[in-house]
Motif scaffolding. Structure first.
Motif, PDB file in Angstrom:
ATOM      1  N   PRO A   1       0.812  -1.227   0.000  1.00 27.15           N
ATOM      2  CA  PRO A   1       0.000   0.000   0.000  1.00 27.15           C
ATOM      3  C   PRO A   1       0.844   1.275   0.000  1.00 27.15           C
ATOM      4  CG  PRO A   1       0.117  -0.902   2.198  1.00 27.15           C
ATOM      5  CD  PRO A   1       0.891  -1.828   1.321  1.00 27.15           C
ATOM      6  N   PHE A   2       1.127   1.788  -1.180  1.00 28.00           N
ATOM      7  CA  PHE A   2       1.891   3.027  -1.297  1.00 28.00           C
ATOM      8  C   PHE A   2       1.275   3.886  -2.386  1.00 28.00           C
ATOM      9  CE2 PHE A   2       4.001  -0.061  -4.076  1.00 28.00           C
ATOM     10  CZ  PHE A   2       4.026   0.612  -5.277  1.00 28.00           C
ATOM     11  N   ASP A   3       1.614   5.160  -2.365  1.00 27.75           N
ATOM     12  CA  ASP A   3       1.250   6.076  -3.432  1.00 27.75           C
ATOM     13  C   ASP A   3       2.520   6.448  -4.182  1.00 27.75           C
ATOM     14  OD1 ASP A   3      -1.534   6.316  -2.870  1.00 27.75           O
ATOM     15  OD2 ASP A   3      -1.046   7.640  -1.195  1.00 27.75           O
ATOM     16  N   VAL A   4       2.428   6.544  -5.492  1.00 27.59           N
ATOM     17  CA  VAL A   4       3.559   6.993  -6.297  1.00 27.59           C
ATOM     18  C   VAL A   4       3.515   8.515  -6.306  1.00 27.59           C
ATOM     19  CG1 VAL A   4       4.665   6.942  -8.558  1.00 27.59           C
ATOM     20  CG2 VAL A   4       3.424   4.916  -7.724  1.00 27.59           C
ATOM     21  N   VAL A   5       4.488   9.131  -5.657  1.00 27.30           N
ATOM     22  CA  VAL A   5       4.565  10.588  -5.596  1.00 27.30           C
ATOM     23  C   VAL A   5       5.133  11.131  -6.903  1.00 27.30           C
ATOM     24  CG1 VAL A   5       5.611  12.549  -4.381  1.00 27.30           C
ATOM     25  CG2 VAL A   5       4.814  10.548  -3.092  1.00 27.30           C
ATOM     26  N   SER A   6       6.213  10.513  -7.376  1.00 30.43           N
ATOM     27  CA  SER A   6       6.836  10.968  -8.618  1.00 30.43           C
ATOM     28  C   SER A   6       7.752   9.891  -9.176  1.00 30.43           C
ATOM     29  CB  SER A   6       7.657  12.245  -8.367  1.00 30.43           C
ATOM     30  OG  SER A   6       8.743  11.967  -7.502  1.00 30.43           O
ATOM     31  N   VAL A   7       7.989   9.974 -10.473  1.00 28.65           N
ATOM     32  CA  VAL A   7       9.005   9.165 -11.153  1.00 28.65           C
ATOM     33  C   VAL A   7       9.759  10.134 -12.053  1.00 28.65           C
ATOM     34  CG1 VAL A   7       9.502   7.254 -12.711  1.00 28.65           C
ATOM     35  CG2 VAL A   7       7.570   7.077 -11.126  1.00 28.65           C
ATOM     36  N   ASP A   8      11.064  10.225 -11.850  1.00 25.01           N
ATOM     37  CA  ASP A   8      11.894  11.141 -12.630  1.00 25.01           C
ATOM     38  C   ASP A   8      13.000  10.352 -13.299  1.00 25.01           C
ATOM     39  OD1 ASP A   8      12.936  13.638 -13.565  1.00 25.01           O
ATOM     40  OD2 ASP A   8      14.461  13.523 -11.991  1.00 25.01           O
ATOM     41  N   CYS A   9      13.011  10.326 -14.619  1.00 24.87           N
ATOM     42  CA  CYS A   9      14.041   9.621 -15.379  1.00 24.87           C
ATOM     43  C   CYS A   9      14.935  10.637 -16.084  1.00 24.87           C
ATOM     44  CB  CYS A   9      13.405   8.692 -16.404  1.00 24.87           C
ATOM     45  SG  CYS A   9      12.487   7.321 -15.674  1.00 24.87           S
ATOM     46  N   LYS A  10      16.191  10.269 -16.254  1.00 23.83           N
ATOM     47  CA  LYS A  10      17.149  11.145 -16.939  1.00 23.83           C
ATOM     48  C   LYS A  10      17.635  10.450 -18.218  1.00 23.83           C
ATOM     49  CE  LYS A  10      17.286  14.453 -13.792  1.00 23.83           C
ATOM     50  NZ  LYS A  10      18.340  15.321 -13.385  1.00 23.83           N
ATOM     51  N   THR A  11      18.858   9.907 -18.200  1.00 26.76           N
ATOM     52  CA  THR A  11      19.404   9.234 -19.367  1.00 26.76           C
ATOM     53  C   THR A  11      19.558   7.737 -19.124  1.00 26.76           C
ATOM     54  OG1 THR A  11      20.533  11.231 -20.084  1.00 26.76           O
ATOM     55  CG2 THR A  11      21.368   9.160 -20.967  1.00 26.76           C
ATOM     56  N   THR A  12      20.023   7.374 -17.942  1.00 29.38           N
ATOM     57  CA  THR A  12      20.138   5.953 -17.585  1.00 29.38           C
ATOM     58  C   THR A  12      19.550   5.665 -16.209  1.00 29.38           C
ATOM     59  OG1 THR A  12      22.339   6.224 -16.592  1.00 29.38           O
ATOM     60  CG2 THR A  12      22.256   5.646 -18.943  1.00 29.38           C
ATOM     61  N   LEU A  13      19.269   6.692 -15.431  1.00 34.40           N
ATOM     62  CA  LEU A  13      18.771   6.520 -14.067  1.00 34.40           C
ATOM     63  C   LEU A  13      17.389   7.132 -13.906  1.00 34.40           C
ATOM     64  CD1 LEU A  13      22.002   7.512 -12.082  1.00 34.40           C
ATOM     65  CD2 LEU A  13      21.102   5.201 -12.407  1.00 34.40           C
ATOM     66  N   CYS A  14      16.554   6.426 -13.140  1.00 36.02           N
ATOM     67  CA  CYS A  14      15.235   6.935 -12.778  1.00 36.02           C
ATOM     68  C   CYS A  14      15.107   6.832 -11.264  1.00 36.02           C
ATOM     69  CB  CYS A  14      14.125   6.101 -13.412  1.00 36.02           C
ATOM     70  SG  CYS A  14      14.123   6.079 -15.216  1.00 36.02           S
ATOM     71  N   VAL A  15      14.388   7.772 -10.669  1.00 36.44           N
ATOM     72  CA  VAL A  15      14.110   7.737  -9.228  1.00 36.44           C
ATOM     73  C   VAL A  15      12.610   7.874  -9.047  1.00 36.44           C
ATOM     74  CG1 VAL A  15      14.413   8.909  -7.008  1.00 36.44           C
ATOM     75  CG2 VAL A  15      16.355   8.691  -8.566  1.00 36.44           C
ATOM     76  N   ALA A  16      12.050   6.905  -8.318  1.00 32.89           N
ATOM     77  CA  ALA A  16      10.627   6.944  -7.984  1.00 32.89           C
ATOM     78  C   ALA A  16      10.502   7.229  -6.493  1.00 32.89           C
ATOM     79  CB  ALA A  16       9.965   5.608  -8.309  1.00 32.89           C
ATOM     80  N   THR A  17       9.682   8.198  -6.143  1.00 28.40           N
ATOM     81  CA  THR A  17       9.411   8.499  -4.741  1.00 28.40           C
ATOM     82  C   THR A  17       8.067   7.876  -4.393  1.00 28.40           C
ATOM     83  OG1 THR A  17      10.679  10.541  -4.877  1.00 28.40           O
ATOM     84  CG2 THR A  17       9.139  10.335  -3.028  1.00 28.40           C
ATOM     85  N   LEU A  18       8.088   7.035  -3.361  1.00 28.20           N
ATOM     86  CA  LEU A  18       6.886   6.338  -2.912  1.00 28.20           C
ATOM     87  C   LEU A  18       6.516   6.817  -1.519  1.00 28.20           C
ATOM     88  CD1 LEU A  18       7.820   2.687  -3.998  1.00 28.20           C
ATOM     89  CD2 LEU A  18       6.767   4.512  -5.354  1.00 28.20           C
ATOM     90  N   ASP A  19       5.229   6.944  -1.259  1.00 27.66           N
ATOM     91  CA  ASP A  19       4.728   7.384   0.045  1.00 27.66           C
ATOM     92  C   ASP A  19       3.959   6.228   0.675  1.00 27.66           C
ATOM     93  OD1 ASP A  19       4.251   9.635   1.959  1.00 27.66           O
ATOM     94  OD2 ASP A  19       2.158   9.122   1.493  1.00 27.66           O
ATOM     95  N   TRP A  20       4.325   5.885   1.904  1.00 31.66           N
ATOM     96  CA  TRP A  20       3.760   4.751   2.623  1.00 31.66           C
ATOM     97  C   TRP A  20       3.064   5.243   3.894  1.00 31.66           C
ATOM     98  CZ3 TRP A  20       4.982  -0.153   0.584  1.00 31.66           C
ATOM     99  CH2 TRP A  20       5.985  -0.163  -0.394  1.00 31.66           C
ATOM    100  N   ALA A  21       2.107   4.474   4.380  1.00 36.62           N
ATOM    101  CA  ALA A  21       1.403   4.820   5.621  1.00 36.62           C
ATOM    102  C   ALA A  21       2.360   4.827   6.799  1.00 36.62           C
ATOM    103  CB  ALA A  21       0.251   3.861   5.878  1.00 36.62           C
ATOM    104  N   ASP A  22       3.309   3.901   6.811  1.00 36.79           N
ATOM    105  CA  ASP A  22       4.308   3.842   7.884  1.00 36.79           C
ATOM    106  C   ASP A  22       5.473   2.949   7.453  1.00 36.79           C
ATOM    107  OD1 ASP A  22       3.678   1.066   8.553  1.00 36.79           O
ATOM    108  OD2 ASP A  22       1.914   1.842   9.597  1.00 36.79           O
TER     109      ASP A  22
END
Length: 155
Positions: A84-105
């Motif tokens: 159970p998480f929400d996807v806050v953001s996904v940011d990709c560049k050239t070879t790397l991506c970072v996804a920020t996930l928000d969890w209840a705890d």
């Protein structure tokens, strides 16, 4: 043998000697075991360095937009009662991506991290997920998942 080949050979020999010296504890001594705090600190530094590499990486706008959409779809497929998480953001560049996930705890993060790690994403990238314990485990928790797509981009 060229100077460059000779220098490379010297560096390889030096690295082999260094590796064997580190791997062999001195006589009569036990190998040192890292403490939990040392392991967490080392992993946190690695994670920070990977986030910094992502931050400074140039952006391939065509690839990054499509990859971000695909990774976000993959994360949505993982999300559910067991994760159970929400996807806050996904940011990709050239070879790397970072996804920020928000969890209840924090406990929810720990329980579902293997599902996030082992899902098959498109593009097929390596997935790094570091979730250090927070000061308040029952508070909302955000984590950053790193997708290393270097090999997926190599023809």
């Amino acid at each position: 043998m060229t100077d460059l080949e000779r220098r490379l050979s010297q560096l390889e020999e030096k690295a082999e000697r260094s590796d064997s010296e580190e791997a062999t504890p001195s006589e009569g001594s036990e190998p040192r075991v890292e403490t939990r705090e040392e392991v967490l600190a080392r992993k946190a530094e690695w994670h920070r360095s990977r986030l910094e590499a992502h931050r400074i990486e140039p952006t391939d706008s065509a690839w990054s937009a499509q990859s971000a959409r695909s990774i976000q779809e993959g994360l949505r497929a993982v999300r559910g009662d067991a994760a159970p998480f929400d996807v806050v953001s996904v940011d990709c560049k050239t070879t790397l991506c970072v996804a920020t996930l928000d969890w209840a705890d924090y406990d929810k993060t720990r329980a579902a991290s293997s599902q996030v790690l082992h899902h098959v994403y498109e593009p097929n990238c390596g997935v790094e997920f570091f979730n250090p314990p927070p000061e308040q485990p029952e508070a909302r928790y955000q984590s950053q998942v790193i997708f290393d797509c270097t090999e997926a981009r190599t023809p």
